[in-house]
Every structure is written in C-alpha cells, then in structure tokens.
Design an enzyme around this catalytic site. Sequence first.
Site, mmCIF file in Angstrom:
data_model
loop_
_atom_site.group_PDB
_atom_site.id
_atom_site.type_symbol
_atom_site.label_atom_id
_atom_site.label_comp_id
_atom_site.label_asym_id
_atom_site.label_seq_id
_atom_site.Cartn_x
_atom_site.Cartn_y
_atom_site.Cartn_z
ATOM 1 N N TRP A 33 5.365 3.667 -1.293
ATOM 2 C CA TRP A 33 6.783 3.529 -1.470
ATOM 3 C C TRP A 33 7.492 4.824 -1.122
ATOM 4 O O TRP A 33 6.921 5.905 -1.227
ATOM 5 C CB TRP A 33 7.072 3.131 -2.905
ATOM 6 C CG TRP A 33 6.508 1.785 -3.279
ATOM 7 C CD1 TRP A 33 6.581 0.627 -2.554
ATOM 8 C CD2 TRP A 33 5.773 1.445 -4.459
ATOM 9 N NE1 TRP A 33 5.971 -0.425 -3.207
ATOM 10 C CE2 TRP A 33 5.459 0.067 -4.386
ATOM 11 C CE3 TRP A 33 5.362 2.188 -5.561
ATOM 12 C CZ2 TRP A 33 4.752 -0.598 -5.375
ATOM 13 C CZ3 TRP A 33 4.654 1.533 -6.550
ATOM 14 C CH2 TRP A 33 4.358 0.151 -6.449
ATOM 15 N N ILE A 61 7.616 7.825 -3.665
ATOM 16 C CA ILE A 61 6.353 8.453 -4.068
ATOM 17 C C ILE A 61 5.528 8.843 -2.840
ATOM 18 O O ILE A 61 5.325 10.021 -2.548
ATOM 19 C CB ILE A 61 5.537 7.501 -4.976
ATOM 20 C CG1 ILE A 61 6.321 7.192 -6.259
ATOM 21 C CG2 ILE A 61 4.184 8.117 -5.329
ATOM 22 C CD1 ILE A 61 5.677 6.122 -7.133
ATOM 23 N N CYS A 62 5.064 7.844 -2.114
ATOM 24 C CA CYS A 62 4.087 8.087 -1.051
ATOM 25 C C CYS A 62 4.694 8.620 0.240
ATOM 26 O O CYS A 62 3.967 9.078 1.115
ATOM 27 C CB CYS A 62 3.305 6.804 -0.773
ATOM 28 S SG CYS A 62 2.337 6.272 -2.201
ATOM 29 N N LEU A 63 6.023 8.581 0.342
ATOM 30 C CA LEU A 63 6.693 9.258 1.448
ATOM 31 C C LEU A 63 7.245 10.606 0.993
ATOM 32 O O LEU A 63 7.065 11.621 1.676
ATOM 33 C CB LEU A 63 7.821 8.391 2.009
ATOM 34 C CG LEU A 63 8.581 8.943 3.226
ATOM 35 C CD1 LEU A 63 7.629 9.227 4.388
ATOM 36 C CD2 LEU A 63 9.676 7.980 3.663
#
Length: 219
Positions: free
Chosen positions: A118, A121-123
């Site tokens: 997402w 978070i992950c970006l």
Amino acid sequence: MKSTNPKAGLEALLTPDNCVLILIDHQPFQVAGVRSHDTQTMINNVVGLAKTAKIFGVPTLLTTVLEERGGYIIKQLQDVFPEQKPINRTFINTWQDERVVDWVKKTGRKKIIMAALWTEICLAMPAIQALGEGYDVFIVTDASGGVSLEAHDMAVRRMVDAGAVPITWMAVLGEWQRDWAREETAAGVASVVLEHGGASGVAFAWEMQLLASHAKAGA
C-alpha cells in the site's frame, strides 16, 4: 541564468537509460485492501507500466512480502516478466532488504521509479529511505494504492515533502518515448496505449483508423 534546481531542466526527466523500476507487493491480499483507487484500474495501470518498461529495456524488479500469506504477485504482472522470480521479503520496508538495494546498485542508476501496495506503507517507507541515501525517487501514484483515499494522499504528501516526484504511469511512458521518431519503440508503445490507455487508447485507435483510411484512399 541556469537553474540549480535538480528537479528542473531536461536532465530531470526520465529516460530508459537513467532509471530502474521497482514494483512492490502487488499481491492479492494487498489488492483486496485498496480503497483509494478502483482496483481494476490500478491493476491496468501497473501492468501497462511494466509492459512499457519491458519495451524500453528498463531494469525492472518485482518484489513481494510474505507471499506464502499474502499470495504470489498478481498473474497479470508476473506474465509480463515470466522468467523473473520476485524477491520475497520479510521486511515491510523493501529498502531494508539488501538484495533489493544491491540490485539497484549493480545497475549504476540513481533514478528509481516505484509503485507499491500500500502507498502509505510499502511505497512510503522505501521511497523515503532511498531519498535519504541520495537517490532520485519517482512514485507512480496511479499504479499504487492505499487502504483509504486519505491514507494514499497523506503518504504522497509525505513523500513529496521528503523530495519524491509524483508521476503517473502514462507520464512515465511519455518521458521514455519522448519522440515519435524513435521507431524502434514507437510500435510497442502504441500497443500498450491501445491496450491500457483507456480513453487515450480509444482516441489513438481512431487516429490510426483515419490514417489507414486516408492511405488506402490515396493508393
């Protein structure tokens, strides 16, 4: 007087030779949680981005997190690079996985294009860390998605404040192609626009039909 802004000027634009692409965690679990975008559109966009990278020979890395729980990377994306086994991580922050960082370093390139699920978070995590280590980071906002519109928007604001450049997947395509006289990639780019470009693809198809009919009439 020449600008000293590193994000302005011709050299600030993306080329197939100055960047890499990292696609992070486009997995079933994460897709199911996206609420900032229509998921069908987001999938269309990230697959279009991946196909474009392949046409231009831009080094592309696929990575997942805990795929035994969250699922393998979505088939539409894996099919673009069928020979590549995504790096499966335990780190939530991709940039903390040394395999990912080493892969980027081996390319010798300093511009990193990222898209992830997402966004918040992950970006955001790898983008902010990579920026702190001297990389130029471009975040593809329409090939990413968050658990809410607010989560996505706040993450984009945070990354921009840290120095990231927000961009959309067709803008990346345009910067890579740059000149329609580059015939070695023009046909491939046209194919991607037709398949994934939505209304732009419809308009492009109509233009090609007109050109074909004019050519036939003049024959």
